[in-house]
Design a protein around this motif. Structure first.
Motif, PDB file in Angstrom:
ATOM      1  N   VAL A 123       0.806  -0.944   0.216  1.00 13.55           N
ATOM      2  CA  VAL A 123       0.222  -0.046  -0.119  1.00 13.55           C
ATOM      3  C   VAL A 123       1.024   1.228   0.132  1.00 13.55           C
ATOM      4  N   LYS A 124       0.659   2.157  -0.404  1.00 11.51           N
ATOM      5  CA  LYS A 124       0.867   3.695  -0.624  1.00 11.51           C
ATOM      6  C   LYS A 124       0.873   4.097   0.153  1.00 11.51           C
ATOM      7  N   ASP A 125       1.635   4.265   1.168  1.00 12.73           N
ATOM      8  CA  ASP A 125       1.002   4.716   3.131  1.00 12.73           C
ATOM      9  C   ASP A 125       2.364   5.194   3.127  1.00 12.73           C
ATOM     10  N   ARG A 126       1.943   6.363   4.633  1.00 14.79           N
ATOM     11  CA  ARG A 126       2.833   7.061   4.673  1.00 14.79           C
ATOM     12  C   ARG A 126       3.445   5.304   6.275  1.00 14.79           C
ATOM     13  N   ILE A 127       4.802   6.023   6.271  1.00 14.04           N
ATOM     14  CA  ILE A 127       5.717   4.998   6.402  1.00 14.04           C
ATOM     15  C   ILE A 127       5.674   5.440   8.292  1.00 14.04           C
ATOM     16  N   ASP A 128       4.881   5.340   9.219  1.00 12.15           N
ATOM     17  CA  ASP A 128       4.893   5.620  10.509  1.00 12.15           C
ATOM     18  C   ASP A 128       4.774   4.603  11.348  1.00 12.15           C
ATOM     19  N   SER A 129       4.907   4.227  11.516  1.00 16.50           N
ATOM     20  CA  SER A 129       5.367   2.361  12.259  1.00 16.50           C
ATOM     21  C   SER A 129       5.939   1.192  11.728  1.00 16.50           C
ATOM     22  N   LEU A 130       5.822   0.591  12.865  1.00 20.15           N
ATOM     23  CA  LEU A 130       6.839  -0.667  12.286  1.00 20.15           C
ATOM     24  C   LEU A 130       6.473  -1.924  13.417  1.00 20.15           C
ATOM     25  N   THR A 131       5.874  -2.930  13.158  1.00 20.03           N
ATOM     26  CA  THR A 131       5.115  -3.399  14.188  1.00 20.03           C
ATOM     27  C   THR A 131       5.583  -4.959  13.648  1.00 20.03           C
ATOM     28  N   ALA A 132       5.481  -5.855  15.295  1.00 23.60           N
ATOM     29  CA  ALA A 132       6.095  -6.737  14.589  1.00 23.60           C
ATOM     30  C   ALA A 132       5.058  -8.058  15.770  1.00 23.60           C
ATOM     31  N   TYR A 133       5.288  -9.058  15.058  1.00 23.12           N
ATOM     32  CA  TYR A 133       3.437  -9.686  15.625  1.00 23.12           C
ATOM     33  C   TYR A 133       4.773 -11.472  15.806  1.00 23.12           C
ATOM     34  N   SER A 134       4.627 -12.557  17.144  1.00 29.00           N
ATOM     35  CA  SER A 134       5.827 -13.607  16.860  1.00 29.00           C
ATOM     36  C   SER A 134       4.314 -14.459  17.689  1.00 29.00           C
ATOM     37  N   GLY A 140       5.491 -29.420  18.406  1.00 29.20           N
ATOM     38  CA  GLY A 140       5.049 -29.152  18.130  1.00 29.20           C
ATOM     39  C   GLY A 140       5.284 -30.260  16.655  1.00 29.20           C
ATOM     40  N   PHE A 141       6.493 -31.258  16.671  1.00 29.26           N
ATOM     41  CA  PHE A 141       6.759 -32.294  16.616  1.00 29.26           C
ATOM     42  C   PHE A 141       7.173 -33.493  17.572  1.00 29.26           C
ATOM     43  N   PRO A 142       5.906 -33.741  17.527  1.00 31.01           N
ATOM     44  CA  PRO A 142       5.947 -34.766  18.544  1.00 31.01           C
ATOM     45  C   PRO A 142       7.186 -36.302  18.459  1.00 31.01           C
ATOM     46  N   ASP A 143       8.001 -36.623  17.411  1.00 33.05           N
ATOM     47  CA  ASP A 143       8.913 -36.368  17.505  1.00 33.05           C
ATOM     48  C   ASP A 143      10.278 -36.821  18.792  1.00 33.05           C
ATOM     49  N   ILE A 144      10.234 -35.330  18.166  1.00 32.71           N
ATOM     50  CA  ILE A 144      11.508 -34.619  19.103  1.00 32.71           C
ATOM     51  C   ILE A 144      11.132 -33.041  19.958  1.00 32.71           C
ATOM     52  N   ARG A 145      10.102 -33.765  20.267  1.00 32.00           N
ATOM     53  CA  ARG A 145       9.737 -32.055  21.202  1.00 32.00           C
ATOM     54  C   ARG A 145       9.883 -31.272  21.139  1.00 32.00           C
ATOM     55  N   ARG A 146       9.790 -30.497  19.789  1.00 28.22           N
ATOM     56  CA  ARG A 146      10.497 -28.655  19.563  1.00 28.22           C
ATOM     57  C   ARG A 146       9.470 -28.276  18.664  1.00 28.22           C
ATOM     58  N   SER A 147       9.637 -27.520  19.094  1.00 26.77           N
ATOM     59  CA  SER A 147       8.360 -26.076  19.138  1.00 26.77           C
ATOM     60  C   SER A 147       8.866 -25.366  17.516  1.00 26.77           C
ATOM     61  N   THR A 148       7.964 -24.818  17.109  1.00 22.20           N
ATOM     62  CA  THR A 148       8.014 -24.396  15.928  1.00 22.20           C
ATOM     63  C   THR A 148       7.611 -22.666  15.964  1.00 22.20           C
ATOM     64  N   SER A 149       8.507 -21.662  15.892  1.00 16.69           N
ATOM     65  CA  SER A 149       8.615 -20.504  16.130  1.00 16.69           C
ATOM     66  C   SER A 149       8.129 -19.652  14.933  1.00 16.69           C
ATOM     67  N   GLY A 150       7.446 -18.168  14.938  1.00 18.18           N
ATOM     68  CA  GLY A 150       7.460 -17.588  13.555  1.00 18.18           C
ATOM     69  C   GLY A 150       6.963 -15.755  13.744  1.00 18.18           C
ATOM     70  N   TYR A 151       7.537 -15.283  13.001  1.00 14.19           N
ATOM     71  CA  TYR A 151       7.460 -13.554  12.840  1.00 14.19           C
ATOM     72  C   TYR A 151       7.039 -13.533  11.544  1.00 14.19           C
ATOM     73  N   CYS A 152       5.786 -11.990  11.722  1.00 14.52           N
ATOM     74  CA  CYS A 152       5.716 -11.418  11.028  1.00 14.52           C
ATOM     75  C   CYS A 152       6.191  -9.693  10.808  1.00 14.52           C
ATOM     76  N   VAL A 153       6.321  -9.019  10.358  1.00 13.71           N
ATOM     77  CA  VAL A 153       7.320  -8.073  10.858  1.00 13.71           C
ATOM     78  C   VAL A 153       6.533  -6.834   9.382  1.00 13.71           C
ATOM     79  N   PHE A 154       5.494  -5.700   9.931  1.00  9.33           N
ATOM     80  CA  PHE A 154       5.321  -4.597   9.616  1.00  9.33           C
ATOM     81  C   PHE A 154       5.623  -3.383   9.233  1.00  9.33           C
ATOM     82  N   LEU A 155       5.717  -2.711   8.611  1.00 14.87           N
ATOM     83  CA  LEU A 155       6.582  -1.496   7.915  1.00 14.87           C
ATOM     84  C   LEU A 155       5.072  -0.813   7.334  1.00 14.87           C
ATOM     85  N   GLY A 156       4.241   0.705   8.381  1.00 14.83           N
ATOM     86  CA  GLY A 156       3.224   1.123   8.401  1.00 14.83           C
ATOM     87  C   GLY A 156       2.409  -0.367   8.400  1.00 14.83           C
ATOM     88  N   SER A 157       1.770  -0.089   7.148  1.00 17.53           N
ATOM     89  CA  SER A 157       0.212  -1.286   6.490  1.00 17.53           C
ATOM     90  C   SER A 157       1.037  -2.460   5.907  1.00 17.53           C
TER      91      SER A 157
END
Length: 171
Positions: A123-134, A140-157
């Motif tokens: 989107v053509k928009d003002r870039i006035d914020s940086l927002t991250a979610y994780s 998530g893996f029953p064989d090795i008992r490890r988890s999966t992590s993830g994130y996403c980052v928004f610059l403006g919208s």
């Protein structure tokens, strides 16, 4: 040279909001290569009730086909962050794919069939914020008992970065 229209299988459509990036033609090729042109679409790319295991079920008779489709789906995640987690899950089993992994791969393709027109709107928009979610799943893996992590980052919208990875140690 003018405005870009296609680049490396990614289509760029300019609209009044900005640029819409999509890979619908590439997605259609994946669906046809999988022999699923007549499949019924599904609402989600992952079955939340089941966990994939490295040891359960019979091996896939043709692992080359599995690997080819999984690799094609990886390229599709450049514009489709909605399938990143699901594709990450199936790619973990490329060395020894089993029937349950192939079923999960086919589920992703059924999801893509119903959402083939989705893409990434910049989107053509003002870039006035940086927002991250994780977030992370728990064991998530029953064989090795490890988890999966993830994130996403928004610059403006605009979504500018996303990631999903199996954690290297037990949570």
């Amino acid at each position: 040279m003018g405005r870009i229209s296609h680049f490396l299988g990614i289509k760029a459509d300019f609209n009044k909001s900005g640029i819409f990036l999509s890979q619908s033609l590439y997605a259609q090729e994946i669906i046809e290569r999988a022999g699923m042109a007549d499949c019924k679409p599904i609402a989600t790319p992952v079955d939340l009730k089941s966990k994939l295991s490295a040891e359960e079920g019979p091996l896939v008779p043709d692992p080359t086909s599995y690997r080819s489709l999984a690799g094609a789906l990886q390229y599709l995640t450049f514009i489709r962050p909605d399938i990143s987690y699901a594709v990450h899950q199936i790619c973990l089993y490329m060395h020894s794919p089993r029937q349950q992994h192939f079923q999960a791969l086919r589920r992703i393709i059924r999801y893509i069939k119903g959402t083939i027109s989705r893409g990434l709107q910049l989107v053509k928009d003002r870039i006035d914020s940086l927002t991250a979610y994780s977030d992370a799943d728990w064991r998530g893996f029953p064989d090795i008992r490890r988890s999966t992590s993830g994130y996403c980052v928004f610059l403006g919208s605009n979504l500018i970065s996303w990631f999903a990875k199996r954690q290297p140690t037990v949570s």
